[in-house]
Design a protein around this motif. Sequence first.
Motif, short mmCIF file in Angstrom:
data_model
loop_
_atom_site.label_atom_id
_atom_site.label_comp_id
_atom_site.label_asym_id
_atom_site.label_seq_id
_atom_site.Cartn_x
_atom_site.Cartn_y
_atom_site.Cartn_z
N LEU A 11 -11.17 16.42 17.61
CA LEU A 11 -10.63 16.65 16.28
C LEU A 11 -11.23 15.69 15.25
N THR A 12 -11.30 14.41 15.59
CA THR A 12 -11.80 13.43 14.63
C THR A 12 -13.29 13.58 14.35
N GLU A 13 -14.00 14.27 15.23
CA GLU A 13 -15.41 14.53 14.99
C GLU A 13 -15.64 15.82 14.20
N SER A 14 -14.56 16.55 13.93
CA SER A 14 -14.66 17.79 13.15
C SER A 14 -14.99 17.48 11.70
N PRO A 15 -15.89 18.23 11.08
CA PRO A 15 -16.22 18.01 9.66
C PRO A 15 -15.02 18.07 8.74
N LEU A 16 -14.07 18.98 9.02
CA LEU A 16 -12.88 19.09 8.17
C LEU A 16 -12.07 17.80 8.20
N VAL A 17 -11.92 17.22 9.39
CA VAL A 17 -11.14 16.00 9.53
C VAL A 17 -11.87 14.83 8.87
N LYS A 18 -13.17 14.74 9.08
CA LYS A 18 -13.93 13.66 8.46
C LYS A 18 -13.83 13.71 6.95
N GLU A 19 -13.79 14.91 6.41
CA GLU A 19 -13.68 15.08 4.96
C GLU A 19 -12.32 14.64 4.44
N ALA A 20 -11.27 14.88 5.24
CA ALA A 20 -9.91 14.59 4.79
C ALA A 20 -9.46 13.17 5.11
N MET A 21 -10.14 12.50 6.03
CA MET A 21 -9.69 11.19 6.49
C MET A 21 -10.21 10.07 5.59
N PRO A 22 -9.32 9.21 5.09
CA PRO A 22 -9.76 8.04 4.30
C PRO A 22 -10.59 7.10 5.17
N PRO A 23 -11.40 6.23 4.58
CA PRO A 23 -12.22 5.29 5.35
C PRO A 23 -11.36 4.39 6.25
N HIS A 24 -11.91 4.07 7.42
CA HIS A 24 -11.20 3.24 8.40
C HIS A 24 -10.73 1.92 7.79
N GLU A 25 -11.61 1.23 7.07
CA GLU A 25 -11.28 -0.07 6.51
C GLU A 25 -10.14 0.02 5.50
N LYS A 26 -10.12 1.09 4.73
CA LYS A 26 -9.05 1.28 3.75
C LYS A 26 -7.71 1.45 4.46
N LEU A 27 -7.70 2.26 5.54
CA LEU A 27 -6.46 2.50 6.28
C LEU A 27 -5.98 1.22 6.97
N VAL A 28 -6.92 0.42 7.48
CA VAL A 28 -6.55 -0.85 8.11
C VAL A 28 -5.84 -1.74 7.09
N GLY A 29 -6.40 -1.84 5.89
CA GLY A 29 -5.79 -2.66 4.84
C GLY A 29 -4.41 -2.17 4.46
N ILE A 30 -4.26 -0.86 4.33
CA ILE A 30 -2.97 -0.28 3.95
C ILE A 30 -1.93 -0.52 5.03
N LEU A 31 -2.32 -0.31 6.30
CA LEU A 31 -1.37 -0.49 7.39
C LEU A 31 -0.95 -1.96 7.54
N ARG A 32 -1.89 -2.87 7.35
CA ARG A 32 -1.54 -4.30 7.41
C ARG A 32 -0.50 -4.63 6.34
N LEU A 33 -0.69 -4.09 5.16
CA LEU A 33 0.24 -4.34 4.05
C LEU A 33 1.62 -3.74 4.35
N ILE A 34 1.62 -2.50 4.85
CA ILE A 34 2.88 -1.83 5.17
C ILE A 34 3.64 -2.60 6.25
#
Length: 229
Positions: free
Chosen positions: A196-219
């Motif tokens: 699923l994560t290698e699907s073009p649709l998912v790659k298009e919809a998924m925010p960058p890894h580093e951005k999500l790491v920062g958001i989750l750390r804050l949350i």
Amino acid sequence: MAGRVVLHGRGASPYSRRVELALKVKGIEYEFVEEDFTNKSEALLRYNPVHKKVPILVHNGKPITESLVIIEYIDKTWKEGPPLLPRDLYERAKVRFWASFLHQQLFEAIASVINTDGEAQDRAVKEVHEKLKVLEEGIKGNYPGGSPFINGNNMGLLDVVVCSILGTHKVLEEVLGVKFLDPEKYAMVNSWVKALTESPLVKEAMPPHEKLVGILRLIRARLLESAAA
């Protein structure tokens, strides 16, 4: 079905992400409105006065809330695209069951890992692995051919939901220091998520890894601080 489609959501929200994926699978053009939870818009409060949360799908001025409800609405309204749920009623019931399991049990268990620490977090991690074991066995029993794509190579409801929860498992593992998707323990779940994560649709919809790491750390920091207060 024609008409203006607007999705009120948050780019980092798994609930919003699953609706975005459903819209992309169907090939529906939509406008995305990024909402700020610290300053909720008048539109958000008007469209969802009960829960005051996203996602909210607005189709021709009419709001629909709750991610799973929205996805079923999308599937029934835009019939020309790939189906998100099986047409066979028994198969549809099975999909709904597993979607509910993922949404209510696995996701809640992961949320408990995020907002706890110490022994409480250890218990929450154990619960996540119990849920993953159930999911692994469920795939083997109900979808022996592999991941349960609904229509050949097209993503369906289960794919969308599991991707919204486990598609960012590397982010969770990095922030929490916990291994969730062990390929030896959960071979089928792991291969399903990887596909699923290698699907073009998912790659298009998924925010960058580093951005999500920062958001989750804050949350996580805010949740732990709130719990300690």
